[in-house]
Design a protein around this motif. Structure first.
Motif, mmCIF file in Angstrom:
data_model
loop_
_atom_site.group_PDB
_atom_site.id
_atom_site.type_symbol
_atom_site.label_atom_id
_atom_site.label_comp_id
_atom_site.label_asym_id
_atom_site.label_seq_id
_atom_site.Cartn_x
_atom_site.Cartn_y
_atom_site.Cartn_z
ATOM 1 N N THR A 162 7.753 -7.726 6.506
ATOM 2 C CA THR A 162 9.006 -6.763 6.387
ATOM 3 C C THR A 162 7.632 -5.256 5.878
ATOM 4 O O THR A 162 6.452 -4.912 5.783
ATOM 5 C CB THR A 162 9.279 -7.018 5.198
ATOM 6 O OG1 THR A 162 8.898 -7.182 3.714
ATOM 7 C CG2 THR A 162 10.407 -8.117 5.323
ATOM 8 N N GLY A 163 8.513 -4.562 5.525
ATOM 9 C CA GLY A 163 7.810 -2.940 5.249
ATOM 10 C C GLY A 163 7.803 -2.901 4.428
ATOM 11 O O GLY A 163 6.911 -2.310 3.460
ATOM 12 N N HIS B 28 6.028 -0.990 9.651
ATOM 13 C CA HIS B 28 5.589 -2.537 10.378
ATOM 14 C C HIS B 28 5.719 -1.333 11.420
ATOM 15 O O HIS B 28 7.429 -1.345 12.227
ATOM 16 C CB HIS B 28 6.689 -3.360 9.663
ATOM 17 C CG HIS B 28 5.489 -4.583 10.638
ATOM 18 N ND1 HIS B 28 6.188 -4.516 12.497
ATOM 19 C CD2 HIS B 28 4.956 -5.538 10.755
ATOM 20 C CE1 HIS B 28 5.186 -5.867 12.399
ATOM 21 N NE2 HIS B 28 4.980 -5.991 11.622
ATOM 22 N N SER C 120 10.821 -2.071 10.123
ATOM 23 C CA SER C 120 11.114 -2.052 9.286
ATOM 24 C C SER C 120 10.456 -1.057 7.876
ATOM 25 O O SER C 120 9.025 -0.880 8.189
ATOM 26 C CB SER C 120 10.526 -3.544 8.826
ATOM 27 O OG SER C 120 11.266 -4.199 7.228
ATOM 28 N N THR C 121 11.943 -0.581 6.959
ATOM 29 C CA THR C 121 10.946 -0.084 6.345
ATOM 30 C C THR C 121 10.729 -0.378 4.832
ATOM 31 O O THR C 121 11.460 -1.140 4.360
ATOM 32 C CB THR C 121 11.299 2.073 6.527
ATOM 33 O OG1 THR C 121 12.848 1.145 6.196
ATOM 34 C CG2 THR C 121 11.232 2.264 8.451
ATOM 35 N N TYR C 122 9.770 0.837 4.251
ATOM 36 C CA TYR C 122 9.966 0.421 2.134
ATOM 37 C C TYR C 122 9.475 1.935 1.433
ATOM 38 O O TYR C 122 8.632 2.703 2.060
ATOM 39 C CB TYR C 122 9.019 -0.891 1.762
ATOM 40 C CG TYR C 122 8.917 -1.164 0.614
ATOM 41 C CD1 TYR C 122 8.696 -0.560 -0.262
ATOM 42 C CD2 TYR C 122 10.313 -2.080 0.267
ATOM 43 C CE1 TYR C 122 8.729 -0.630 -1.886
ATOM 44 C CE2 TYR C 122 11.040 -2.017 -0.969
ATOM 45 C CZ TYR C 122 10.301 -1.723 -2.101
ATOM 46 O OH TYR C 122 10.436 -1.761 -3.413
ATOM 47 N N ALA D 247 8.475 -4.113 13.968
ATOM 48 C CA ALA D 247 9.531 -4.175 13.740
ATOM 49 C C ALA D 247 10.711 -3.177 13.285
ATOM 50 O O ALA D 247 11.720 -3.248 13.813
ATOM 51 C CB ALA D 247 9.570 -5.382 12.858
#
Length: 134
Positions: free
Chosen positions: A108-109, A52, A57-59, A55
């Motif tokens: 989130t991610g 993202h 945020s990672t995945y 934010a």
């Protein structure tokens, strides 16, 4: 015109590392879902990592967790993917992808990863080839 342009691919020995870059042109990805895919010959295109961009945020795909780092530089409107401990099976064309449209701050991610998997409104770059030799 929205364009994504990848760079940083090349030939590398197994065990080495690479950092791929993606320049985003024509659109400011300040709060979007972006990510990296790859496609090996004869295989489906798979999503590797998502972020993202607002934010941060990672995945990551379970199979590659620990070897990937996705990051972004919003000032440069650029996305990056670092890959370490490269293996011959990592040989593929690597693509940068972006979902057009603002991603809400609550995402989130992992949400971005799911969205990229669905490829609802995805822009792609032409790809950069990574070849890993043993």
């Amino acid at each position: 015109q929205v364009r994504l342009v990848e760079s940083g691919g090349g030939s590398v020995q197994a065990g080495g590392s690479l950092r791929l870059s993606c320049a985003a042109l024509g659109y400011t990805y300040s709060s979007n879902c972006m990510g990296w895919f790859r496609q090996a010959p004869g295989k489906k295109r798979e999503v590797l990592a998502a972020i993202h961009t607002g934010a941060g945020s990672t995945y990551y795909a379970d199979s590659l967790k620990g070897r990937l780092t996705i990051s972004r530089d919003n000032a440069e409107n650029s996305l990056y993917l670092s890959i370490n401990s490269l293996k011959p099976e990592d040989t593929a064309m690597y693509y940068c992808a972006a979902e057009i449209g603002t991603a809400p701050s609550w995402m989130t991610g992992a949400d971005c990863y799911t969205k990229l998997q669905k490829r609802v409104s995805t822009y792609w770059g032409p790809g950069t080839q990574v070849t890993v030799s043993s």
